[in-house]
Design an enzyme around this catalytic site. Structure first.
Site, PDB file in Angstrom:
ATOM      1  N   ASP A  71       0.903  -1.809   0.060  1.00 53.34           N
ATOM      2  CA  ASP A  71       0.001  -0.071  -0.064  1.00 53.34           C
ATOM      3  C   ASP A  71       0.726   1.614  -0.088  1.00 53.34           C
ATOM      4  OD1 ASP A  71       0.406  -0.211   2.280  1.00 53.34           O
ATOM      5  OD2 ASP A  71      -0.682   0.738   3.780  1.00 53.34           O
ATOM      6  N   GLU A 128      -0.892  -2.317   5.032  1.00 54.43           N
ATOM      7  CA  GLU A 128       0.290  -2.235   6.616  1.00 54.43           C
ATOM      8  C   GLU A 128      -0.141  -0.701   7.698  1.00 54.43           C
ATOM      9  OE1 GLU A 128       3.595  -0.941   8.918  1.00 54.43           O
ATOM     10  OE2 GLU A 128       2.739   0.339   6.579  1.00 54.43           O
TER      11      GLU A 128
END
Length: 385
Positions: A71, A128
């Protein structure tokens, strides 16, 4: 085309098309397609947008898990190079593009050479940055659907020379928790404070008292922690004593026991101060990340792999702990493993801080990461004759 060229192209493509947590549709599709091209068994939508690739070789029941995060962040990129983000307001400011590309490169090379005996799980994790992706993959059966004996992850770190590796056994990174305290009083006219109750005085006493937790409730030797008040807001105005004060803050600690002590101590202080002043309160405590705790044997394995790749002079296996946080910590509660950091560079070459609009992953360390993953697998899943 060399593997270095391929990994660099993958990294640039991912960097150009960043996606926020649980929105990594393009990234996860690209990862899954590449893994299938390499001949791996691929499982999509693990933890919403996560991907797991499985590569088996030989007949050993031993296994290893390798994890990369995918991400990006809601930051507007200010770089001007050719591969900068094409999505306004989103960029890979933490290097997850590099982590993903390195693990893809390792999958490519291990699938090509097959110089190991066992099973490798390539785990590409979403979300995350806000501490939700690891938990989502765990909830979706990451450790129950598959037998992962040990799990490893790697992150770049600016300020460390490019290609150098650092880690340590036990607590490498801190937990991160946030708290919110609301002091509820009657308020009143600033000229007649005796006619009501004043939450500002109580809130101020709470802020000061919170600083005694680290110095008087935790061990100075093995319970290092940080408690920071970051917001103090009221609904008052120039001549009005407010009826509410909201206090928000952040805590960091390196053990679960210290984390629990902090949570209990904060509420005890709040309750005591509010009772003394005759006001009410509300208290919320949210743990976003646990402390990242490496197991001893797996840390040794990671250090040995790093030495094989970079040489003993470029590996520090007993670095100081960091107060930053990582949601890989949740995976380390499910399986033994190790988190290791690779230097992104210093100064102008890779030294720009993480989460900065001018940050970029250093392409010069891509093969360091690929080679590390390959060495770790080949050392841990070595053929037994």
């Amino acid at each position: 085309m060399t593997i270095n060229t391929k990994v660099t192209e993958w990294r640039h493509d991912i960097h150009q098309h960043p996606e926020f947590g649980f929105e990594e549709e393009i990234t996860s599709a690209m990862v899954a397609e590449k893994l299938e091209e390499f001949g791996l068994e691929v499982h999509r939508n693990i933890g919403k947008t996560g991907v797991v690739g499985i590569l088996k070789c030989g007949d050993s029941e031993r296994s290893i898990g390798l994890r990369a995060d995918m991400d990006a962040l809601h930051i507007c990129e200010k770089n001007t190079f050719a591969h900068c983000s094409v999505h306004n307001g989103i960029m890979h400011a933490c290097g997850h593009d590099g982590h993903t590309a390195m693990l893809l490169g390792a999958a490519h090379e291990l699938a090509r050479t097959r110089n190991f005996d066992g099973t490798v799980y390539f785990i590409f994790q979403p979300g995350e940055e806000h501490g939700v992706g690891a938990k989502a993959m765990i909830a979706d059966g990451l450790f129950t659907r598959w037998n992962i004996n040990a799990i490893y992850a790697m992150h770049n770190l600016p300020g460390i020379p490019a290609g150098h590796f650092v880690t340590r056994p036990h607590s490498l990174m801190a937990s991160e928790s946030s708290f919110e305290i609301e002091v509820v009083a009657t308020g009143g006219h600033a000229a007649m404070p005796h006619m009501g109750t004043d939450p500002i005085v109580v809130g101020s006493q709470i802020v000061l008292a919170l600083q005694t937790i680290v110095s008087r409730h935790l061990s100075a030797i093995d319970e290092t922690a940080v408690i920071s008040v970051t917001e103090f807001a009221t609904n008052g105005t120039v001549n009005v004593i407010p009826s509410r004060v909201t206090i928000k803050g952040d805590t960091r600690s390196f053990t679960d026991s210290a984390l629990h002590k902090i949570e209990v101590a904060i509420e005890r202080i709040v309750a005591g101060q509010c009772m003394s002043a005759g006001v009410d309160y509300q208290f919320k405590f949210n743990n976003s990340f646990l402390s990242t705790i490496n197991t001893l044997q797996e840390t040794t394995h990671a250090v040995n792999a790093a030495i094989a790749v970079a040489g003993v002079d470029k590996v520090n296996g007993s670095c100081q702990p960091f107060t930053i946080s990582e949601d890989f910590s949740f995976m380390l509660r499910e399986a033994k493993g190790c988190y290791i950091l690779v230097g992104n560079g210093v100064g102008e070459c890779g030294g720009t801080a993480l989460h900065n609009p001018y940050y970029d992953f250093n392409d010069n360390i891509l093969m360091d990461g690929v080679n590390f993953w390959q060495a770790l697998v080949e050392q841990q899943l070595v053929h037994h004759k």
